[in-house]
Write a protein that holds these residues in place. Structure first.
Motif, PDB file in Angstrom:
ATOM      1  N   PRO A   3     104.179 -35.845 -57.796  1.00  0.00           N
ATOM      2  CA  PRO A   3     105.315 -34.861 -58.490  1.00  0.00           C
ATOM      3  C   PRO A   3     105.931 -35.314 -59.533  1.00  0.00           C
ATOM      4  N   THR A   4     106.481 -34.339 -60.227  1.00  0.00           N
ATOM      5  CA  THR A   4     106.908 -34.802 -61.533  1.00  0.00           C
ATOM      6  C   THR A   4     108.125 -35.840 -61.590  1.00  0.00           C
ATOM      7  N   PRO A   5     109.085 -35.793 -60.766  1.00  0.00           N
ATOM      8  CA  PRO A   5     110.019 -36.998 -60.743  1.00  0.00           C
ATOM      9  C   PRO A   5     109.272 -38.421 -60.550  1.00  0.00           C
ATOM     10  N   ILE A   6     108.347 -38.292 -59.814  1.00  0.00           N
ATOM     11  CA  ILE A   6     107.861 -39.616 -59.301  1.00  0.00           C
ATOM     12  C   ILE A   6     106.898 -40.200 -60.421  1.00  0.00           C
ATOM     13  N   SER A   7     106.378 -39.302 -61.283  1.00  0.00           N
ATOM     14  CA  SER A   7     105.610 -39.410 -62.468  1.00  0.00           C
ATOM     15  C   SER A   7     106.350 -40.094 -63.541  1.00  0.00           C
ATOM     16  N   MET A   8     107.539 -39.775 -63.641  1.00  0.00           N
ATOM     17  CA  MET A   8     108.561 -40.201 -64.520  1.00  0.00           C
ATOM     18  C   MET A   8     109.063 -41.475 -64.122  1.00  0.00           C
ATOM     19  N   ILE A   9     109.214 -41.672 -63.031  1.00  0.00           N
ATOM     20  CA  ILE A   9     109.518 -43.019 -62.425  1.00  0.00           C
ATOM     21  C   ILE A   9     108.303 -44.095 -62.647  1.00  0.00           C
ATOM     22  N   LEU A  10     106.963 -43.688 -62.179  1.00  0.00           N
ATOM     23  CA  LEU A  10     106.025 -44.235 -62.396  1.00  0.00           C
ATOM     24  C   LEU A  10     105.669 -44.686 -63.857  1.00  0.00           C
ATOM     25  N   ALA A  11     105.963 -43.869 -64.899  1.00  0.00           N
ATOM     26  CA  ALA A  11     105.646 -44.205 -66.219  1.00  0.00           C
ATOM     27  C   ALA A  11     106.818 -44.755 -66.842  1.00  0.00           C
ATOM     28  N   GLY A  12     107.901 -44.242 -66.419  1.00  0.00           N
ATOM     29  CA  GLY A  12     109.326 -44.882 -67.064  1.00  0.00           C
ATOM     30  C   GLY A  12     109.384 -46.476 -66.475  1.00  0.00           C
ATOM     31  N   VAL A  13     109.522 -46.682 -65.251  1.00  0.00           N
ATOM     32  CA  VAL A  13     109.878 -47.863 -64.815  1.00  0.00           C
ATOM     33  C   VAL A  13     108.736 -48.737 -64.197  1.00  0.00           C
TER      34      VAL A  13
ATOM     35  N   LEU B  75     117.400 -49.412 -67.917  1.00  0.00           N
ATOM     36  CA  LEU B  75     116.170 -48.427 -67.996  1.00  0.00           C
ATOM     37  C   LEU B  75     116.095 -47.509 -66.714  1.00  0.00           C
ATOM     38  N   THR B  76     115.880 -48.689 -65.618  1.00  0.00           N
ATOM     39  CA  THR B  76     115.615 -48.346 -64.256  1.00  0.00           C
ATOM     40  C   THR B  76     116.501 -47.204 -63.792  1.00  0.00           C
ATOM     41  N   SER B  77     117.944 -47.644 -63.823  1.00  0.00           N
ATOM     42  CA  SER B  77     118.970 -46.864 -63.289  1.00  0.00           C
ATOM     43  C   SER B  77     119.046 -45.524 -64.031  1.00  0.00           C
ATOM     44  N   PHE B  78     118.969 -45.592 -65.160  1.00  0.00           N
ATOM     45  CA  PHE B  78     118.686 -44.564 -66.286  1.00  0.00           C
ATOM     46  C   PHE B  78     117.718 -43.565 -66.067  1.00  0.00           C
ATOM     47  N   ILE B  79     116.443 -43.929 -65.868  1.00  0.00           N
ATOM     48  CA  ILE B  79     115.355 -43.025 -65.519  1.00  0.00           C
ATOM     49  C   ILE B  79     115.593 -42.486 -63.977  1.00  0.00           C
ATOM     50  N   CYS B  80     115.806 -43.341 -63.235  1.00  0.00           N
ATOM     51  CA  CYS B  80     116.110 -42.883 -61.845  1.00  0.00           C
ATOM     52  C   CYS B  80     117.061 -41.763 -61.788  1.00  0.00           C
ATOM     53  N   LEU B  81     118.234 -41.951 -62.464  1.00  0.00           N
ATOM     54  CA  LEU B  81     119.283 -40.763 -62.543  1.00  0.00           C
ATOM     55  C   LEU B  81     118.656 -39.615 -63.235  1.00  0.00           C
ATOM     56  N   LEU B  82     117.569 -39.498 -64.182  1.00  0.00           N
ATOM     57  CA  LEU B  82     117.052 -38.368 -64.675  1.00  0.00           C
ATOM     58  C   LEU B  82     116.116 -37.589 -63.702  1.00  0.00           C
ATOM     59  N   ALA B  83     115.213 -38.702 -63.104  1.00  0.00           N
ATOM     60  CA  ALA B  83     114.277 -38.382 -62.186  1.00  0.00           C
ATOM     61  C   ALA B  83     114.903 -37.680 -60.942  1.00  0.00           C
ATOM     62  N   MET B  84     115.992 -38.213 -60.613  1.00  0.00           N
ATOM     63  CA  MET B  84     116.613 -37.377 -59.666  1.00  0.00           C
ATOM     64  C   MET B  84     117.324 -36.033 -59.899  1.00  0.00           C
ATOM     65  N   LEU B  85     117.656 -35.796 -61.165  1.00  0.00           N
ATOM     66  CA  LEU B  85     118.145 -34.502 -61.618  1.00  0.00           C
ATOM     67  C   LEU B  85     116.648 -33.633 -61.894  1.00  0.00           C
ATOM     68  N   ALA B  86     115.627 -34.477 -61.869  1.00  0.00           N
ATOM     69  CA  ALA B  86     114.389 -33.437 -61.935  1.00  0.00           C
ATOM     70  C   ALA B  86     113.786 -33.316 -60.858  1.00  0.00           C
ATOM     71  N   SER B  87     114.530 -33.904 -59.315  1.00  0.00           N
ATOM     72  CA  SER B  87     113.945 -33.606 -58.287  1.00  0.00           C
ATOM     73  C   SER B  87     114.279 -32.310 -57.648  1.00  0.00           C
ATOM     74  N   TRP B  88     115.104 -31.581 -58.289  1.00  0.00           N
ATOM     75  CA  TRP B  88     115.203 -30.224 -57.702  1.00  0.00           C
ATOM     76  C   TRP B  88     114.112 -29.495 -57.475  1.00  0.00           C
ATOM     77  N   SER B  89     113.047 -29.724 -58.090  1.00  0.00           N
ATOM     78  CA  SER B  89     111.765 -29.040 -58.075  1.00  0.00           C
ATOM     79  C   SER B  89     110.894 -29.366 -56.872  1.00  0.00           C
ATOM     80  N   VAL B  90     111.398 -30.459 -56.232  1.00  0.00           N
ATOM     81  CA  VAL B  90     111.010 -30.716 -55.064  1.00  0.00           C
ATOM     82  C   VAL B  90     111.395 -30.145 -53.920  1.00  0.00           C
TER      83      VAL B  90
END
Lengths: 799, 519
Positions: B249-259, B93-108
């Motif tokens: 920021p959004t990707p960090i929220s994803m990691i925070l909640a997701g992992v 889950l961690t590596s999966f969510i990090c991958l997606l959060a990284m994709l979402a990090s373009w907004s930063v």
């Protein structure tokens, strides 16, 4: 994969076809191109949906035929019984053969699983795949196929196919890129323009069909719950199809949330069953159990081979012995099993819009009319009745009595509201609630077959009537108020005619005393309603304390006839009330009228032969009649007893329905007495009924507002109290730190600085001795040594 | 086992660190280059975790891929890694969510280099927590994860970022201190080593025991539990979460909640439970109560929110309540049924459900936060009452969002359902009242999610500012949302893919503890 019976295979494919359809259709916005040269998008998605569900119908039909030949579903179950004397005085020769079943010991009847008639098994079940295994516990996706499953599959797919075809016509205006929604007013006063969502409608419909079929196919109560929720969400999506309309999205929310209230009970029921029995399965698998002792299902654990519940009184109250279990002493407290039954029934109450959770269904009419026909009359709302019937063996007498009363209250309340409703679809919605109440009542009274019989016939005639109303609505350019209609029979002859068939069917009218080739001249609704009223009458005679359970359906039969004919006269008969509407009105295209005719055919003939006919006989092959528990105060009527009251009940019901019809004709056909005057005379009652018995206001005050208040409390508790405490700590920390700083800077540093200053001063003052002269230093050292020695001797004199 | 498999856990943990070093050496103005490098690193890490899965024996309940090397021999501290059925799904889950959060990090767009480096260090910390089998190493990774998170919220956050970052930091640090005390208690009572496997065996040994003195054990348990409950977060230790989420920021929220939240649940299963089994027996009622209160409290609080992200944050509190509930429904032997029914099967089901709930919530909450982020990036506000009509403006986005929110609602066929319902089903044997209250959560959840959907997505008109900015979903966003929804469906339809990994280890844990609790 283990061996799966061919009937199950057919049904599984029929079940999955609409899912495939959904997956393709939902993306149709990207691939369904415009028709060549037109401004309309293609109908491909609709054809796909029709193809999937139509294919499902063919598969279900072949499964049904295979079931008929394998299990002899059309043969009366008494074929081998010798003890049954024929009752020659019964007018219905076909029914007679069946009623004798009551003389057969129930054990043989109930235990179709292993020693069923004709020597074969009357059901097949097995596993599709496992969801999870925890030690001995296992939850799986199973199938369970008996005659009820087969009939439900065929009915659902047939009606769904008709409705899908109808919807091609009904939803045609959604194919444009620029659809105008006249019911949505934007801030600037204009109407909303949006791209049509033709494909989306059909994809939702396909998803619904998949979910509904999954619910029927389910081999365990957990899987029923899964699909129960899925039909709920499909209903949500379809009710809220016009997402821009606030009323639609609110109605969708209401439908889902009210259903969840019922599902809350459902979950409690599941928890009890799961913890007490350790399984969710209905019955043991017939497929793939390798001949070993199969894991027993719930039905086999609650009731023994003779359909009896083994109740035992102990010091801690009554308990029910669990049958067929490895542990012979396993049991469940009696009240807990009652609670489980009530819990499951609570789910049925929500889904089938029974009292007190009936409020969502009328609002659900915000959805497009084909949705109302399919989801909110024929199939999904009937799922509650289906489940109550399917789970019948687990229900104890107290639960059945509750079911009966809930049904009786519902059928009456809803019918009274239908009298005053003026929206054509709402009348039908209340009528649906009322008819579902009839079915529930029948099941609660032990009239298992009668309830399901009515479920099937009702599905046909009610979906027919909904489609007719849809045809009227399209013809009248989305006008739904009956007071603006009138005289439409001239403009829409097919619709008017098929609607009349539906109305006659639901009212249960028949030509008494005449029969044609041995069949009564009556539409389907007559037979099934008759069966229910007869059951109720018998029940009332056996249990005089519960006579209300007979009076309610009887009186309501009259009310039903009244409001249904009111609807028909209002809409189709008389002179047009709104000339402009009338002038623009037109009959619907063939794509819509053909489904009407097909459904009308089934509304007339599906129950042919009544309780001796093929439909009832096939249903009754799945019946499990419980013997009443000895110490229960209720006596459930047997088939034989019901047969004794059948004729009497039939005449009474017919009489009442005829009175209702006559009244409706007088008031709305002839116009005497004038309904307007009556309305004014009973203004209070009228308003109370128009306000739907004020359930909405009550629930709003009782639940919705308190929930929001509590929510606000909790949220502010978080902000004020929890964060307040936290901030106090933080603040205290900061204050302490400031203090600390003061302490440090003033006191500690002060002392340190003072010492430093002193030391420096001493150093300064001593600097005078630092002369650089060696002799002086030597003298200091010598003096110092002498002083040290003196001190040593003074302090440590002995050593 | 060959060398590669011994190296693999280490590789998994330090691949992101290695990536961070590479990023540090790259020029700061090549923003796209930095982003793609970081993305590649997360992809590599994800592939490495998949290799862990590939080499995993589903039928072995014990630690696998074990690595032991002395680190600080004087104190018996080892560099000790391993995975079992409980940690593997979370590592994935961690590596999966990090991958997606990284994709979402373009907004930063602010200080991208620093952001990416911290992001990768955070991933190392999280993976380390899930794979460490030495208590001290666990503690170190736990702290390692804390700092990058602090900066990620504090620098790249919203208007109240400093407040949120400090609140997050202090809360977690408070929990860490409690954990540290417990760590020392266990160290000095358990043969002066930190080996979690060995300590667990010692604690569950029917003859001996780890913290033999029950009072001492209870203290240790509660210290550990509070430390982890802050992370979960359970009511009343949850108030850091809404603030952290709203500001992050959004990707960090994803990691925070997701992992990140899952580390709390994992810590309970890996440390608090196995090391203090008897205390668990005594504490179970309180655990269950905390779980149930979190479910209901979170749901009610969510209903009252008007900030979209805050609402999702409270829904996390509610959903994570099921995790605590599922773990707490300790069942030893079902009294009502004699020997035929073993309650520990129901308990194992509860823990399985709790684990699944963590995975399902990891997918659905990360998805929900991402979906909020997508509209926030466009219109720069999150007031639920000022949305509406997104369905017609962003149809594809709305479809995906509806799917993900339905997963949060616990709709069957989606990931949120399985965990919730299995937990609730297993709760009845423990306490009927608690089970009923927990089950009533389904009504509230449906209420606040549907109400939100109605206000944000449905309706005729958009009511807020920047209407012109509501452009359809972009391909990169589509990939993230689509993948999350696909996994939500996959987990929802085939939950056994995860249960088959977890079940043996959980059964092993439950049985080991049941022996101690029942005695």
């Amino acid at each position: 994969m283990t061996h799966i019976d061919s009937k199950a295979w057919l049904l599984i494919i029929a079940w999955l076809l609409p899912l495939c359809g959904f997956v393709i259709e939902v993306f149709a916005g990207y691939w369904s191109h415009r028709c060549p040269g037109g401004r309309y998008k293609s109908r491909t998605a609709a054809y796909l949906a029709v193809g999937c569900i139509g294919g499902g119908f063919l598969l279900s039909l072949s499964a049904l035929i295979s079931g008929i030949s394998d299990w002899g579903l059309l043969e009366h179950q008494t074929s081998h019984s010798q003890a049954a004397p024929l009752e020659s005085d019964n007018p219905d020769a076909h029914a007679t053969a069946h009623f004798t079943v009551a003389n057969v010991p129930h054990g043989e009847d109930a235990d179709t699983g292993e020693t069923g008639h004709g020597g074969g098994q009357k059901y097949v079940s097995g596993e599709i795949y496992t969801l999870g295994t925890f030690g001995k516990l296992r939850i799986a996706i199973d199938y369970y196929v008996d005659s009820l499953t087969l009939i439900m599959f065929t009915m659902v797919t047939l009606i769904a196919t008709c409705i899908h075809v109808f919807a091609i016509g009904y939803m045609d205006d959604e194919r444009t890129e620029d659809h105008t929604d006249h019911q949505v007013h934007l801030a600037d006063g204009s109407h909303l323009h949006r791209p049509g969502r033709f494909y989306l409608f059909f994809s939702y419909m396909s998803l619904f069909c998949f979910s509904m079929l999954g619910l029927v196919l389910a081999g365990n109560i957990f899987m029923v719950f899964v699909f129960w929720e899925l039909v709920g969400i499909c209903s949500y999506l379809l009710i809220g199809f016009y997402v821009e309309r606030r009323s639609a999205s609110t109605a969708a929310n209401k439908a889902f949330i009210v259903n969840r209230v019922g599902d809350f009970g459902f979950i409690i029921g599941l928890m009890i069953l799961w913890t007490s029995f350790g399984t969710f399965g209905f019955k043991s698998y017939t497929d793939g159990n390798d001949g070993a002792h199969p894991e027993p299902g719930l039905f086999e654990m609650v009731r023994d081979d003779h359909g009896k519940v083994d109740v035992e009184k102990t010091d801690h109250g009554s308990i029910v012995r669990i049958q067929d279990h490895d542990d012979k002493s396993a049991s469940i407290p009696y009240w807990l099993l009652v609670a489980a039954g009530l819990g499951i029934f609570a789910g049925c109450v929500g889904k089938s819009a029974q009292f007190p959770l009936q409020t969502w269904l009328p609002d659900a009419m915000e959805g497009p009319t084909p949705v109302s026909a399919l989801v909110h009359s024929a199939t999904m709302v009937a799922a509650g009745v289906y489940l109550a019937a399917r789970f019948f063996p687990v229900f104890l007498p107290e639960v059945l009595l509750t079911i009966a009363y809930v049904g009786a209250i519902t059928l009456f309340v809803a019918a009274t509201i239908a009298i005053v409703a003026t929206d054509i679809k709402r009348v039908l919605a209340y009528s649906t609630i009322s008819q579902l109440g009839y079915m529930m009542l029948a099941i609660g009274l032990g009239g298992w077959g009668a309830g399901l019989f009515h479920l099937i016939t009702h599905a046909f005639f009610k979906s027919l009537m909904f489609l007719c109303s849809g045809s009227v609505i399209v013809g009248c350019h989305h006008e739904q108020e009956m007071p603006r209609m009138g005289g439409l029979r001239k403009k829409m002859p097919i619709t008017a005619c098929t609607m009349l068939i539906g109305v006659i069917a639901i009212c249960g009218l028949a030509v008494p005393g005449v029969s044609l080739w041995g069949y009564k001249i009556a539409f389907s609704g007559y037979h099934s309603k008759d069966a229910i009223v007869a059951t109720a009458m018998t029940y009332a005679h056996l249990n005089p304390a519960h006579s209300l359970l007979f009076l309610a359906p009887l009186v309501t039969a009259g009310i039903t006839a009244f409001y249904m004919f009111r609807l028909w006269f209002y809409t189709f008969a008389g002179e047009p009330r709104d000339q402009e509407l009338y002038d623009h009105c037109h009959e619907s295209p063939r794509v819509m009228t053909v489904p009407l005719m097909i459904l009308a055919f089934f509304a007339i003939f599906c129950a042919v032969g009544g309780e001796g006919g093929p439909l009832y006989t096939a249903i009754s092959h799945s019946e499990t009649i419980p013997e009443h528990i000895a110490d229960s105060a209720i006596t459930l009527p047997s088939h034989k007893q019901i047969a004794g009251y059948h004729q009497q009940a039939g005449i009474l019901a017919l009489l009442v329905a005829a009175v209702g019809t006559l009244l409706a004709w007088l008031m709305y056909g002839v116009g005497r007495p004038d309904p307007g005057i009556i309305r004014r005379q009973f203004a209070g009652t009228h308003e109370f009924l128009v306000e739907k018995w004020r359930f909405d206001e009550l629930y709003d005050a009782m639940f919705i507002r308190p929930v929001h208040v509590v929510a606000a409390w909790f949220s502010s508790f978080d902000r004020r109290v929890l964060d307040g405490v936290l901030h106090w700590f933080a603040h205290t920390g900061v204050v302490l730190a400031r203090w600390n700083r003061w302490f440090d800077e003033s006191l500690v540093d002060g002392i340190v600085n003072w010492i430093a200053v002193r030391v420096q001063a001493i150093g300064q003052s001593l600097s005078v001795v630092q002369t650089g002269r060696l002799r002086q230093y030597v003298m200091f050292i010598a003096l110092g040594v002498v002083t040290l020695f003196l001190l040593m001797f003074a302090l440590f004199p002995q050593t | 086992m060959d060398d590669f498999h011994i190296l693999l856990p280490t590789l998994v943990i330090f691949a992101p660190t290695f990536g961070a070093i590479i990023l540090a050496l790259m020029p700061r103005d090549n923003v796209e280059g930095l982003r793609y490098t970081a993305l590649t690193i997360t992809v590599v890490t994800f592939v490495l975790t998949l290799m862990l899965l590939g080499g995993f024996d589903f039928d072995d309940p014990k630690m696998q891929h074990e690595v032991v090397a002395a680190w600080i021999p004087n104190w018996n501290i080892n560099y000790q890694l391993g995975i079992d059925g409980i940690s593997l799904p979370l590592v994935l889950l961690t590596s999966f969510i990090c991958l997606l959060a990284m994709l979402a990090s373009w907004s930063v767009t602010k200080q991208v280099k620093g952001y990416l480096i911290l992001f990768l260090l955070l991933e190392t910390g999280m993976l380390g927590v899930f794979m460490a089998t030495d208590f001290f190493l666990f503690y170190v990774f736990w702290e390692v994860m804390l700092l990058p998170m602090y900066f990620l919220i504090g620098i790249w956050g919203g208007p109240r970022k400093e407040y949120a970052a400090i609140k997050f930091f202090l809360y977690t640090l408070f929990g860490s201190v409690l954990m540290l005390i417990a760590l020392l208690m266990i160290y000095y009572n358990g043969g002066q080593h930190f080996d979690l496997v060995g300590l667990a065996e010692q604690a569950q040994d029917p003859e001996g025991g780890l913290l033999v003195d029950l009072t001492m054990q209870k203290w240790a348990f509660w210290l550990l539990f509070i430390g982890f409950a802050i992370k979960i977060p359970s009511v009343p230790f949850h108030t850091w979460l809404p603030d952290a989420h709203v500001e992050a920021p959004t990707p960090i929220s994803m990691i925070l909640a997701g992992v990140l939240l899952k580390m709390g649940g994992y810590g309970i299963l890996r440390i608090a439970f196995p090391l203090c089994p008897e205390a668990v027996g005594h504490a179970s009622t309180i655990l269950v109560a905390i779980g149930v209160i979190s479910i209901i409290y979170g749901a009610f609080a969510a209903m009252a929110q008007t900030d979209f992200k805050r609402l999702v944050a409270y829904s996390s509190v509610s959903h994570m309540g099921y995790v605590v509930l599922g773990m707490g429904v300790v069942g030893v032997v079902g009294a009502a049924h004699g020997e035929g029914f073993i309650g520990s099967d129901y308990w194992a089901m509860g823990i399985n459900g709790a684990m699944f709930q963590m995975l399902g919530h990891g997918v659905s909450s990360a998805g929900m936060f991402f979906m909020v982020g997508v509209v926030y990036d466009r219109v720069h506000h999150r007031n639920i009452n000022e949305f509406g009509g997104l369905a017609s403006r962003m149809p594809l986005y709305t479809g995906l969002a509806a799917g993900i929110f339905f997963a949060g609602l616990g709709l069957p066929g989606l990931c949120g359902f399985v965990g919730e319902v299995f937990v609730v089903l297993s709760a009845w044997q423990f306490s009927k009242l608690m089970a009923i209250i927990a089950a009533s959560g389904v009504i509230l959840t449906a209420g606040y999610i549907l109400w939100t959907l109605q206000r944000v997505y449905l309706g005729a008109e958009y009511k807020g500012p920047h209407e012109e900015a509501l452009t359809p979903i972009r391909p990169r966003e589509l990939i993230v949302a689509g993948v999350l929804l696909a996994f939500a469906i996959l987990l929802g339809i085939f939950p056994n893919t995860m249960f088959s990994i977890m079940d043996d280890s959980i059964q092993h844990l439950a049985n080991g503890m049941a022996g101690k609790i029942g005695s």
